[in-house]
Write an enzyme that holds these catalytic residues in place. Structure first.
Site, PDB file in Angstrom:
ATOM      1  N   ASP A   1      -4.159   0.133   9.736  1.00 42.18           N
ATOM      2  CA  ASP A   1      -5.211   1.103  10.071  1.00 42.18           C
ATOM      3  C   ASP A   1      -6.436   0.857   9.199  1.00 42.18           C
ATOM      4  O   ASP A   1      -6.495  -0.111   8.448  1.00 42.18           O
ATOM      5  CB  ASP A   1      -4.693   2.544   9.901  1.00 42.18           C
ATOM      6  CG  ASP A   1      -4.328   2.846   8.452  1.00 42.18           C
ATOM      7  OD1 ASP A   1      -4.551   1.962   7.584  1.00 42.18           O
ATOM      8  OD2 ASP A   1      -3.806   3.941   8.174  1.00 42.18           O
TER       9      ASP A   1
ATOM     10  N   GLU B   1       0.838  -1.199   0.000  1.00 40.58           N
ATOM     11  CA  GLU B   1       0.000   0.000   0.000  1.00 40.58           C
ATOM     12  C   GLU B   1       0.875   1.252   0.000  1.00 40.58           C
ATOM     13  O   GLU B   1       1.716   1.434   0.867  1.00 40.58           O
ATOM     14  CB  GLU B   1      -0.882  -0.006   1.248  1.00 40.58           C
ATOM     15  CG  GLU B   1      -1.677   1.269   1.438  1.00 40.58           C
ATOM     16  CD  GLU B   1      -2.384   1.302   2.796  1.00 40.58           C
ATOM     17  OE1 GLU B   1      -2.211   0.350   3.593  1.00 40.58           O
ATOM     18  OE2 GLU B   1      -3.075   2.290   3.062  1.00 40.58           O
TER      19      GLU B   1
ATOM     20  N   ASP C   1      -1.019  -1.001   5.711  1.00 39.43           N
ATOM     21  CA  ASP C   1      -0.924  -0.395   7.041  1.00 39.43           C
ATOM     22  C   ASP C   1      -1.916  -1.033   8.003  1.00 39.43           C
ATOM     23  O   ASP C   1      -2.962  -1.514   7.585  1.00 39.43           O
ATOM     24  CB  ASP C   1      -1.248   1.110   6.947  1.00 39.43           C
ATOM     25  CG  ASP C   1      -0.150   1.878   6.228  1.00 39.43           C
ATOM     26  OD1 ASP C   1       0.984   1.350   6.160  1.00 39.43           O
ATOM     27  OD2 ASP C   1      -0.431   2.981   5.717  1.00 39.43           O
TER      28      ASP C   1
ATOM     29  N   ASP D   1      -7.707   2.340   6.560  1.00 33.49           N
ATOM     30  CA  ASP D   1      -7.533   2.289   5.110  1.00 33.49           C
ATOM     31  C   ASP D   1      -6.830   1.014   4.678  1.00 33.49           C
ATOM     32  O   ASP D   1      -7.148   0.431   3.648  1.00 33.49           O
ATOM     33  CB  ASP D   1      -6.746   3.513   4.627  1.00 33.49           C
ATOM     34  CG  ASP D   1      -7.617   4.762   4.676  1.00 33.49           C
ATOM     35  OD1 ASP D   1      -8.860   4.603   4.691  1.00 33.49           O
ATOM     36  OD2 ASP D   1      -7.062   5.882   4.724  1.00 33.49           O
TER      37      ASP D   1
END
Ligand code: 0RA
Length: 636
Positions: free
Chosen positions: A500, A425, A498, A502
């Site tokens: 998180d 990503e 990541d 997203d």
């Protein structure tokens, strides 16, 4: 007089007939293996089912006895025991010794059912070491025994009784069959199916060979509606089961159907309770009307515009579970395994019936029909998007001589089993990964998170995304119907995002994509999720990494007790790691943590995909909190 003295030309013919069965058993029961062996039971049961279909029998019991023989008992009319005028012997003996006694010998009845090969119980008799039959009729209990198809002793009355019925016990002949052990799961499955197909009929199954014995009862008052419910028990249905039944031109038709959110199509068709695995005219009639009607409704409700193409058959059948069961006289079975209905006139009969019934249903249940059409339209959109993506891939391969995407930092190794592809990503993490990797066997394809994220709407858009086409080209497999692992370029495909919201979102997107268009990669266990560390702990300028809160807390507790100084860094993204750190913590096969994605995980991602694509941020957050890890087995 003993039996021999009574032999006439007819008797000799009978013997020759049964001898033929023993010489070429496969011609009559398909094989002398397991399938053929079990066919003996079905052949007898089918005769009892015939009685049920004609309304004379409400209960059938199938029992595997301790000695390995099988008893089939029903409360039908009982095989007639009267002396047959032409043959000069009991009707029972005629039924048990004459090949293709076909239509019930009386000439009045007809065989609705008729087994896979429709051969009759004389074949079971011929292929059994012994067979004993008991019949209840006229208040008496009749009995006769046969060995390898030949009567030993005459039909005799052995007692008084009430009611009517037939009981046949047979022991398969070891000279004929490769093995003679019955498998209860095969039998119980078929008996359950028969119970669903004959609503209200009670079928008991007993296996007395084991300790404790097995005993099951199947009786389904909702018939095939219950069958569809059962088939969909672990799927998510989008409406209640639709049920049609009726008689048209002497053909009785029953159909139960229900759409689910799954991508599978599960349509089973039966003729006279025989599973028509190869389909046939009845199934064609059903499918034709379904496609036609749903296109009509889609246009009527404005869900398809003039410029839109029609929904295809597979669009309208995606997610459909259905049972089509018809009962008719004189079915003709064709095909490799004689399980395709050939009677041409049935196509029109079934298709007209389904059309009429669907119209009635649509009048009464417009909301359900609309939901089904929305589902079909989504399937059509996905089909078109996949086609566009395939064309794009093909163009890329064609124009540039199958050159690889510019963004891909490929590895040196050509061996699929060695090579790994990291889907990373963001460009900055992609840069670190390129520098930190072992270029011998690790390839990097950066995915620009923003682009994937902005396009929240659907898989269609995802498939148009150049990054996804890059991915398809990099993998070398193509997608959907064109998918093949023949040219797969990497043995492990590792999603590195990541930790998180997203990141979880992109992961869901990718998993859904793999699930829908490259499912085999998941089934083969080739898709992984990289687990980057959540924390870095610095003690005396030495770093250690932690992948969850518990282990970090434990370490901090220990350090505090020792009164040591330390620094904790929480990683919010891969971009916060330099190339060396990324290698050490997330990419080095010696130390990294990978989660292998199982098919259930991907299914779950797929289900949540639509929810996530919506603009409901709360829903997305909840999902991501709960599903931060798709863990099945951890592969370090
Ligand atoms: C021939 C004629 C009739 C019934 C049967 C056979 C029959 C066969 C089997 C095999 C197992 N169970 C069965 N039950 C019946 C018609 C009898 C009549 O018209 O009364």
């Amino acid at each position: 007089m003993n039996n021999n003295d009574m032999y006439t030309a007819k008797d000799i013919q009978v013997l020759k007939g049964l001898e033929g069965v023993r010489k070429r058993p496969s011609m009559y029961i398909g094989s002398t293996g397991k399938r053929g062996l079990h066919h003996l039971i079905y052949e007898v049961v089918d005769n009892s089912i015939d009685e049920a279909l004609e309304g004379y029998c409400s209960e059938i019991t199938v029992k595997i006895n301790k000695d390995g023989s099988v008893t089939v008992r029903d409360n039908g009319r009982g095989i007639p025991v009267d002396i047959h005028p032409e043959e000069g012997k009991s009707a029972l003996e005629v039924v048990l010794t004459t090949l293709h006694a076909g239509g019930k010998f009386s000439g009045q009845g007809y065989r609705i059912s008729g087994g896979l090969h429709g051969v009759g119980i004389s074949v079971v008799n011929a292929l059994s070491e012994w067979l004993e039959v008991k019949v209840k009729r006229y208040g008496k209990l009749y009995f006769q025994r046969y060995e390898r198809g030949i009567p030993v002793g005459a039909l005799k009355i052995i007692g008084e009784t009430e009611g009517t019925g037939t009981e046949i016990t047979f022991y398969p002949d070891k000279e004929i069959f490769e093995e003679i052990t019955f498998e209860n799961s095969v039998i119980s499955h078929r008996l359950m199916e028969l119970a669903y197909l004959n609503k209200g009929l009670k079928i008991s199954f007993v296996d007395e060979r084991g300790i404790p014995p097995i005993s099951e009862v199947y009786k389904f008052d909702n018939g095939i509606v219950g069958y569809v419910n059962r088939l969909n028990r672990s799927k998510k249905a989008i409406h209640d089961v639709i049920f049609f039944e009726g008689v048209k031109d002497n053909v009785s038709i029953e159909c139960a159907m229900q759409y689910t959110t799954s991508y599978e199509e599960d349509i089973r068709s039966f003729v006279n309770t025989i599973n028509t695995v190869e389909g046939g005219t009845h199934l064609i009639g059903f499918k034709t009307s379904l496609t036609k009607k749903f296109n009509d409704y889609a246009r009527k409700f404005g869900k398809l515009k003039d410029k839109d193409g029609n929904l295809t058959g597979s669009d309208v059948r995606e997610g459909l579970t259905a049972i089509l069961s018809i009962k008719m006289r004189d079915p003709e079975f064709e095909g490799q395994t004689k399980t395709r209905l050939g009677n041409e006139n049935i196509k029109e009969i079934v298709s007209t019936f389904i059309k009429e019934q669907l119209d009635d249903y649509c009048e009464l249940h417009p909301a359900e029909i609309k939901a089904i059409i929305d589902r079909s339209i989504k399937a059509a959109q996905a089909r078109l998007a996949a086609k566009r993506a395939r064309e794009m891939v093909r163009r890329k391969n064609g124009l540039e001589g199958s050159s690889l995407p510019g963004k891909l930092a490929d590895c040196i190794a050509k061996s699929v089993e060695k090579a790994e592809l990291f889907l990373v990503e963001g460009d900055s993490a992609g840069g670190s990964a390129k520098q930190g990797r072992d270029r011998e066997f690790q390839a990097i394809l950066p995915l620009r998170g923003k682009i994937l994220n902005v396009e929240k709407s659907s898989m269609n858009k995802l498939l148009k995304n150049p990054q996804i086409t890059d991915l398809i080209v990099a993998l070398g497999t193509n997608i959907g119907d064109d998918f093949s692992t023949k040219n797969l370029r990497y043995g492990k495909i590792i999603i590195m995002t990541d930790a998180d919201v997203d990141g979880a979102h992109i992961r869901t997107l990718l998993l859904t994509f793999f699930y829908r268009y490259m499912r085999e990669l998941i089934e083969d266990g080739r898709i992984f999720i990289a687990l980057p560390p959540l924390y870095r702990l610095k003690v005396d300028s030495k770093d250690s990494y932690f992948y969850d809160d518990e282990s970090l807390e434990a370490a901090i507790k220990e350090l505090t007790e020792k009164k040591k100084k330390f620094q904790v860094q929480r990683y919010k993204g891969l971009g916060e790691m330099n190339p060396e750190q990324l290698w050490e913590t997330t990419m080095d096969p010696q130390t990294r943590r990978l989660i292998r994605v199982g098919i259930e995980d991907a299914e779950e991602a797929n289900e949540l995909f639509d929810k996530l694509m919506g603009s409901d941020v709360e829903l997305r957050r909840d999902f991501i909190r709960e599903n931060a890890v798709y863990a099945k087995d951890i592969d370090i």
